[in-house]
Design a protein around this motif. Structure first.
Motif: not given
Length: 412
Positions: A8-13, A18-19
């Motif tokens: 989850t942390a990797i996906l959020v990072t 990208f944002i």
């Protein structure tokens, strides 16, 4: 091991990366999205060469603009100011013996504002004139004494010369020569005394004339008049009031012509010239036109601006002193493009400008300067004489990327 929180942390990072970091590329990708069925298979007649060459580019609306020469103007905010304004004050002390004029009254140049009691000033004038007559009466007498002294000097010189010649022939004694010489010296002294008496008389005349002039000037100060035609901004001094030297009789202002005063920033002072046509819009909506009559050569030490004055006709006195005005001063024409306000955008450095389509349908960014705002759009500079300006979709492309331009008609 807790695998789920780590993933989850990797996906959020990755999402935040990208944002925040790759925002422009992400927005460009998101804008393209997946084409609809109609867009994925456009009719052969509508398929452009740009779309064939750049299938993944963003579609943007573009106008072809050509620069036009427009009348430039320096826009300021200022206020109206009376052409003349003076506080008329007394120069002597006396009681007011005239009826007051009320504020708002129109006065002509030389019209009586305040009349003061003469008191003993007329008697002082009569005494000064009498002394002048007396001094002038002495002048013939002193002139006659000078002429008499000069005649006696001539006689003494003749006697002396005769005595000298007789003495040389042995017919006169040395005593007689000395006596005639003494008579010459005495006559010369009489001439100098007569000259001094005449100069004293002439000085007395000049002194008496000065006394008469001073008395007349004091009498003239009893009548206080308007220095120029205008309006009374205040009542004149009340009947019976005591005026001291420097006391206010009344305030006169001249409103025709009236001045419109503004302050030009140092960045635009070179655009303003004496005699330039200028216009002003008052807070009442009234619009007036005049010419620049004064441009300061010295900047205000606090604001670093230069005072400019515009003379405006005001025959009906409808414009008052102190009204706020928006001023536009005509300057040399400049080439500019007329674009819609929606075409403006900011680059990553926060600079205001527009994005354009250039060679190979590549996007470029140009910073611009806004010259004028009109109901049809903005007149701007900073672009080439001919430019293809993106008016819709400029937020989804950045400098250096390709785009698919869709041109629309632009009436400038």
């Amino acid at each position: 091991m807790r695998v789920v929180p780590i993933l989850t942390a990797i996906l959020v990072t990755a999402f935040l990366y990208f944002i925040v970091v790759e925002r422009d590329k992400t927005m460009a990708f998101a804008a393209t999205g997946s084409p609809t069925e109609a867009e994925a298979q456009p009719p052969a007649s509508q398929e452009t060469t740009a779309e064939k060459d750049i299938p993944d580019a963003v579609r943007v609306k573009v106008i072809s603009s050509k620069a036009s020469t427009i009348a430039n103007a320096v826009v300021l905010r200022g206020e109206t100011e009376a052409n003349r304004q003076v506080e008329v004050r007394a120069e002597t002390s006396a009681l007011v013996i005239s009826q007051p004029l009320r504020r708002g009254a129109h006065v002509e140049a030389g019209e009586l504002l305040c009349k003061l009691d003469p008191g003993t000033r007329e008697a002082t004038m009569a005494e000064a004139k009498a002394r002048l007559l007396e001094a002038r009466a002495r002048q013939p007498e002193t002139q006659a004494r000078l002429d008499e002294a000069r005649a006696r000097l001539d006689e003494a010189n003749i006697n002396y010369n005769a005595a000298v010649k007789l003495s040389e022939g042995g017919f006169a004694s040395e005593t007689r020569v000395a006596s005639t010489q003494a008579a010459v010296r005495s006559a010369e002294a009489s001439v100098e005394a007569a000259k001094s008496g005449l100069q004293s008389t002439e000085a007395g005349i000049e002194s008496a004339e000065a006394a008469v002039a001073a008395a007349q000037r004091e009498i003239d100060r009893l009548t206080i008049t308007a220095p120029f035609a205008g309006l009374l901004e205040s009542d004149t001094a009340e009947l019976g009031s005591l005026m001291q030297a420097g006391s206010l009789c009344g305030t006169v202002i001249q409103l025709d012509p009236i001045k419109v005063v503004g302050f030009v920033p140092e960045t635009e002072v070179s655009k303003v010239a004496l005699g330039a046509q200028a216009g002003a819009r008052l807070t009442t909506g009234q619009e007036v036109v005049g010419n620049v009559t004064f441009l300061s050569r010295s900047a205000d030490p606090t604001t670093r601006t230069f005072r400019v004055e515009i003379d405006v006709p005001n025959r009906d006195l409808a414009i008052r002193d102190g009204q706020t005005a928006e001023i536009a001063i005509a300057a040399d024409g400049a080439k500019a493009h007329l674009i819609p306000q929606s075409a403006l955008t900011l680059n990553d450095e926060g600079i205001l400008g527009v994005r354009t389509i250039e060679e190979a349908n590549m996007v470029n960014f140009h910073s611009i300067n806004i010259l004028r705002d009109s109901k049809d759009g903005l007149w701007v500079t900073g672009l080439a004489d001919e430019a293809n300006i993106i008016v819709i979709g400029q937020e989804y492309v950045v400098k250096g990327v390709a785009a698919v331009p869709v041109f629309e008609e632009h009436n400038q």
